[in-house]
Design a protein around this motif. Structure first.
Motif, PDB file in Angstrom:
ATOM      1  N   ASP A  65       5.657   4.358  -4.344  1.00 29.58           N
ATOM      2  CA  ASP A  65       5.900   4.443  -5.783  1.00 29.58           C
ATOM      3  C   ASP A  65       7.375   4.668  -6.103  1.00 29.58           C
ATOM      4  OD1 ASP A  65       5.267   6.978  -4.499  1.00 29.58           O
ATOM      5  OD2 ASP A  65       5.528   7.900  -6.475  1.00 29.58           O
ATOM      6  N   VAL A  66       8.143   5.196  -5.137  1.00 27.06           N
ATOM      7  CA  VAL A  66       9.559   5.480  -5.395  1.00 27.06           C
ATOM      8  C   VAL A  66      10.363   4.198  -5.651  1.00 27.06           C
ATOM      9  CG1 VAL A  66       9.659   7.666  -4.167  1.00 27.06           C
ATOM     10  CG2 VAL A  66      10.014   5.530  -2.902  1.00 27.06           C
ATOM     11  N   VAL A  67       9.876   3.062  -5.176  1.00 24.88           N
ATOM     12  CA  VAL A  67      10.623   1.806  -5.365  1.00 24.88           C
ATOM     13  C   VAL A  67       9.774   0.684  -5.948  1.00 24.88           C
ATOM     14  CG1 VAL A  67      12.352   2.219  -3.573  1.00 24.88           C
ATOM     15  CG2 VAL A  67      10.179   1.118  -2.973  1.00 24.88           C
ATOM     16  N   SER A  68       8.512   0.930  -6.245  1.00 25.33           N
ATOM     17  CA  SER A  68       7.621  -0.162  -6.646  1.00 25.33           C
ATOM     18  C   SER A  68       8.124  -0.897  -7.886  1.00 25.33           C
ATOM     19  CB  SER A  68       6.204   0.366  -6.881  1.00 25.33           C
ATOM     20  OG  SER A  68       6.203   1.399  -7.845  1.00 25.33           O
ATOM     21  N   GLU A  69       8.769  -0.199  -8.807  1.00 26.40           N
ATOM     22  CA  GLU A  69       9.241  -0.866 -10.018  1.00 26.40           C
ATOM     23  C   GLU A  69      10.518  -1.664  -9.797  1.00 26.40           C
ATOM     24  OE1 GLU A  69      11.562   2.096 -12.799  1.00 26.40           O
ATOM     25  OE2 GLU A  69       9.821   3.130 -11.960  1.00 26.40           O
ATOM     26  N   HIS A  70      11.110  -1.522  -8.619  1.00 22.39           N
ATOM     27  CA  HIS A  70      12.354  -2.240  -8.332  1.00 22.39           C
ATOM     28  C   HIS A  70      12.129  -3.455  -7.444  1.00 22.39           C
ATOM     29  CE1 HIS A  70      14.108   1.189 -10.210  1.00 22.39           C
ATOM     30  NE2 HIS A  70      13.772   1.998  -9.232  1.00 22.39           N
ATOM     31  N   VAL A  71      10.882  -3.792  -7.191  1.00 21.33           N
ATOM     32  CA  VAL A  71      10.563  -4.971  -6.391  1.00 21.33           C
ATOM     33  C   VAL A  71      10.485  -6.178  -7.313  1.00 21.33           C
ATOM     34  CG1 VAL A  71       8.846  -6.063  -4.916  1.00 21.33           C
ATOM     35  CG2 VAL A  71       9.344  -3.642  -4.662  1.00 21.33           C
ATOM     36  N   HIS A  72      11.172  -7.221  -6.963  1.00 17.13           N
ATOM     37  CA  HIS A  72      11.194  -8.430  -7.777  1.00 17.13           C
ATOM     38  C   HIS A  72      10.424  -9.531  -7.055  1.00 17.13           C
ATOM     39  CE1 HIS A  72      14.381  -6.559 -10.248  1.00 17.13           C
ATOM     40  NE2 HIS A  72      14.766  -6.035  -9.091  1.00 17.13           N
ATOM     41  N   GLY A  73      10.537 -10.735  -7.533  1.00 18.84           N
ATOM     42  CA  GLY A  73      10.069 -11.926  -6.841  1.00 18.84           C
ATOM     43  C   GLY A  73       8.780 -11.780  -6.057  1.00 18.84           C
ATOM     44  N   HIS A  74       8.920 -11.796  -4.736  1.00 17.18           N
ATOM     45  CA  HIS A  74       7.762 -11.845  -3.831  1.00 17.18           C
ATOM     46  C   HIS A  74       6.873 -10.619  -3.924  1.00 17.18           C
ATOM     47  CE1 HIS A  74       9.914  -9.008  -1.266  1.00 17.18           C
ATOM     48  NE2 HIS A  74      10.987  -9.760  -1.440  1.00 17.18           N
ATOM     49  N   GLY A  75       7.423  -9.451  -4.231  1.00 18.54           N
ATOM     50  CA  GLY A  75       6.636  -8.235  -4.366  1.00 18.54           C
ATOM     51  C   GLY A  75       6.227  -7.577  -3.071  1.00 18.54           C
ATOM     52  N   LEU A  76       6.722  -8.073  -1.937  1.00 20.02           N
ATOM     53  CA  LEU A  76       6.271  -7.562  -0.648  1.00 20.02           C
ATOM     54  C   LEU A  76       7.198  -6.488  -0.102  1.00 20.02           C
ATOM     55  CD1 LEU A  76       5.236 -10.895   1.106  1.00 20.02           C
ATOM     56  CD2 LEU A  76       3.826  -9.363  -0.284  1.00 20.02           C
ATOM     57  N   ALA A  77       6.627  -5.603   0.692  1.00 14.31           N
ATOM     58  CA  ALA A  77       7.387  -4.607   1.436  1.00 14.31           C
ATOM     59  C   ALA A  77       6.747  -4.460   2.806  1.00 14.31           C
ATOM     60  CB  ALA A  77       7.397  -3.266   0.710  1.00 14.31           C
ATOM     61  N   ILE A  78       7.547  -4.041   3.771  1.00 22.06           N
ATOM     62  CA  ILE A  78       7.066  -3.773   5.129  1.00 22.06           C
ATOM     63  C   ILE A  78       7.001  -2.263   5.294  1.00 22.06           C
ATOM     64  CG2 ILE A  78       7.585  -3.992   7.591  1.00 22.06           C
ATOM     65  CD1 ILE A  78       9.005  -6.655   6.862  1.00 22.06           C
ATOM     66  N   CYS A  79       5.822  -1.749   5.597  1.00 25.82           N
ATOM     67  CA  CYS A  79       5.600  -0.306   5.677  1.00 25.82           C
ATOM     68  C   CYS A  79       5.174   0.103   7.082  1.00 25.82           C
ATOM     69  CB  CYS A  79       4.526   0.115   4.664  1.00 25.82           C
ATOM     70  SG  CYS A  79       5.005  -0.118   2.946  1.00 25.82           S
ATOM     71  N   ALA A  80       5.110   1.422   7.295  1.00 24.11           N
ATOM     72  CA  ALA A  80       4.619   1.984   8.554  1.00 24.11           C
ATOM     73  C   ALA A  80       5.344   1.402   9.761  1.00 24.11           C
ATOM     74  CB  ALA A  80       3.110   1.795   8.686  1.00 24.11           C
ATOM     75  N   ASN A  81       6.671   1.241   9.632  1.00 21.50           N
ATOM     76  CA  ASN A  81       7.498   0.714  10.735  1.00 21.50           C
ATOM     77  C   ASN A  81       7.049  -0.653  11.227  1.00 21.50           C
ATOM     78  OD1 ASN A  81       9.276   2.907  10.842  1.00 21.50           O
ATOM     79  ND2 ASN A  81       7.885   4.061  12.178  1.00 21.50           N
ATOM     80  N   GLY A  82       6.580  -1.468  10.294  1.00 17.09           N
ATOM     81  CA  GLY A  82       6.181  -2.815  10.659  1.00 17.09           C
ATOM     82  C   GLY A  82       4.697  -3.018  10.851  1.00 17.09           C
ATOM     83  N   ALA A  83       3.910  -1.959  10.788  1.00 14.38           N
ATOM     84  CA  ALA A  83       2.473  -2.087  11.011  1.00 14.38           C
ATOM     85  C   ALA A  83       1.733  -2.628   9.800  1.00 14.38           C
ATOM     86  CB  ALA A  83       1.880  -0.740  11.414  1.00 14.38           C
ATOM     87  N   ALA A  84       2.384  -2.676   8.640  1.00 11.00           N
ATOM     88  CA  ALA A  84       1.711  -3.169   7.434  1.00 11.00           C
ATOM     89  C   ALA A  84       2.693  -3.925   6.549  1.00 11.00           C
ATOM     90  CB  ALA A  84       1.095  -2.009   6.650  1.00 11.00           C
ATOM     91  N   VAL A  85       2.230  -5.054   6.027  1.00 13.26           N
ATOM     92  CA  VAL A  85       2.932  -5.754   4.957  1.00 13.26           C
ATOM     93  C   VAL A  85       2.104  -5.527   3.697  1.00 13.26           C
ATOM     94  CG1 VAL A  85       3.782  -7.968   4.100  1.00 13.26           C
ATOM     95  CG2 VAL A  85       3.807  -7.483   6.566  1.00 13.26           C
ATOM     96  N   VAL A  86       2.747  -5.056   2.636  1.00 14.70           N
ATOM     97  CA  VAL A  86       2.006  -4.675   1.438  1.00 14.70           C
ATOM     98  C   VAL A  86       2.541  -5.421   0.225  1.00 14.70           C
ATOM     99  CG1 VAL A  86       1.613  -2.390   2.427  1.00 14.70           C
ATOM    100  CG2 VAL A  86       3.463  -2.712   0.786  1.00 14.70           C
ATOM    101  N   ASP A  87       1.660  -5.606  -0.749  1.00 14.07           N
ATOM    102  CA  ASP A  87       2.014  -6.261  -2.005  1.00 14.07           C
ATOM    103  C   ASP A  87       2.168  -5.185  -3.071  1.00 14.07           C
ATOM    104  OD1 ASP A  87       2.270  -7.726  -4.312  1.00 14.07           O
ATOM    105  OD2 ASP A  87       0.568  -9.050  -3.924  1.00 14.07           O
ATOM    106  N   LEU A  88       3.408  -4.897  -3.435  1.00 16.91           N
ATOM    107  CA  LEU A  88       3.663  -3.850  -4.413  1.00 16.91           C
ATOM    108  C   LEU A  88       3.377  -4.308  -5.833  1.00 16.91           C
ATOM    109  CD1 LEU A  88       6.904  -2.183  -2.973  1.00 16.91           C
ATOM    110  CD2 LEU A  88       4.510  -1.585  -2.598  1.00 16.91           C
ATOM    111  N   HIS A  89       3.171  -5.603  -6.020  1.00 15.51           N
ATOM    112  CA  HIS A  89       2.746  -6.097  -7.334  1.00 15.51           C
ATOM    113  C   HIS A  89       1.235  -5.953  -7.518  1.00 15.51           C
ATOM    114  CE1 HIS A  89       6.689  -7.351  -8.222  1.00 15.51           C
ATOM    115  NE2 HIS A  89       6.667  -8.588  -7.758  1.00 15.51           N
ATOM    116  N   ASP A  90       0.559  -5.550  -6.448  1.00 17.91           N
ATOM    117  CA  ASP A  90      -0.909  -5.429  -6.491  1.00 17.91           C
ATOM    118  C   ASP A  90      -1.322  -4.059  -5.979  1.00 17.91           C
ATOM    119  OD1 ASP A  90      -3.601  -6.010  -6.755  1.00 17.91           O
ATOM    120  OD2 ASP A  90      -3.714  -7.249  -4.952  1.00 17.91           O
ATOM    121  N   GLY A  91      -0.682  -3.023  -6.510  1.00 17.28           N
ATOM    122  CA  GLY A  91      -1.072  -1.653  -6.175  1.00 17.28           C
ATOM    123  C   GLY A  91      -0.844  -1.268  -4.740  1.00 17.28           C
ATOM    124  N   ALA A  92       0.176  -1.826  -4.095  1.00 18.71           N
ATOM    125  CA  ALA A  92       0.500  -1.534  -2.695  1.00 18.71           C
ATOM    126  C   ALA A  92      -0.656  -1.897  -1.767  1.00 18.71           C
ATOM    127  CB  ALA A  92       0.906  -0.084  -2.506  1.00 18.71           C
TER     128      ALA A  92
END
Length: 288
Positions: A65-92
């Motif tokens: 949530d600390v950066v979810s509003e700053h994600v543009h375009g693709h909306g993706l982030a890599i979490c858990a040191n690479g163990a998860a790819v998440v869509d921050l435009h869809d509730g993480a």
């Protein structure tokens, strides 16, 4: 010397990068976990210029949530040191999990209990975290199950089929780097082991899973080469990513091993070190 003058970098293979990959804690975020206005502006400008921005972090998806509003375009982030790819435009929502097998997790637990008596463990699942009674409690996760790591990994309960993203191992007496070195000797052939905490807290993923390997997969899907990536980080869990990227920056507050791995250095997270480099990249692009 002004703070911009403290930024150093080896020349990039590409004058115009296509993707910026940045760690969060100790890198993009200030120590109070905020994103400065300068950084917000720089991230938005990069996206407008057609440069994708990926947040690549050890954090679980539920702490984004600390950066979810700053994600543009693709909306993706890599979490858990690479163990998860998440869509921050869809509730993480986790859209890709690179799970640690439960048998491998048990082997790591057994190896560290033998090599470092006093180790305590937590198990991070795609649905949340659970931990042992002596493990430092997660106050952000009040619904966690408290049980032995062996029970959490093998007990035939409703969570048994839920993917394990990583193990966490904590030691009250060892130094952070000492615990990491010992764990790699004891279980480095079983799993990927790193750390990002200032305490003796290790993060353990499936063998071969790292920020770098998952970022590489995401880049391959976009036809982006390592040479077209600029990466930022500050702790040992960033080393593979900084080594893989064509251009990389260690923060002014970075661990010595991170400084050695990066091709350049910027100022500390509290001085907007990531934003300063992005501004320079965009200025160079306009001047070209």
């Amino acid at each position: 010397m002004g703070q911009d003058g403290q930024v150093t970098a080896a020349p990039s293979h590409h004058s115009t990068p296509r993707l910026i990959a940045t760690d969060l804690d100790g890198t993009l975020l200030r120590d109070d976990k905020s994103v400065s206005e300068r950084t917000v502006t720089a991230l938005a400008a990069a996206e407008r210029a057609g440069i994708e921005v990926f947040f690549v972090t050890g954090r679980p998806s539920r702490w984004m949530d600390v950066v979810s509003e700053h994600v543009h375009g693709h909306g993706l982030a890599i979490c858990a040191n690479g163990a998860a790819v998440v869509d921050l435009h869809d509730g993480a929502r986790i859209i890709k999990a690179r799970e640690l097998s439960r048998p491998a997790g048990l082997d790591v637990v057994r190896a560290l209990r033998a090599a470092a008596p006093g180790s305590t463990f937590a198990v991070e699942l795609t649905t949340g975290i659970h931990y042992e009674p002596a493990y430092p409690p997660f106050f952000l996760d009040p619904g966690a199950t408290v049980a032995s790591a062996e029970k959490l990994l093998v007990d035939a309960g409703p969570e048994t089929s839920t993917p394990v993203l990583k193990l966490l191992a904590h030691h009250e007496e060892m130094t952070p780097d000492g615990f990491l070195a010992l764990a790699k000797d004891a279980a480095g052939a079983i799993a990927s082991i790193t750390r990002s905490s200032p305490t003796a807290l290790l993060e353990i993923s499936a063998l071969g899973v790292s920020k770098a390997s998952t970022l590489e997969l995401c880049c391959q899907e976009r036809g982006i080469s390592a040479e077209e990536v600029v990466a930022f980080g500050d702790m040992p869990n960033d080393i593979e990513m900084l080594s893989w990227a064509g251009t990389s920056y260690a923060m002014g507050n970075a661990h010595p091993d991170v400084i050695a791995a990066a091709s350049g250095r910027t100022v500390a997270n509290n001085e907007d070190g990531v934003a300063i480099v992005i501004e320079r990249i965009l200025a160079d692009r306009r001047a070209a």
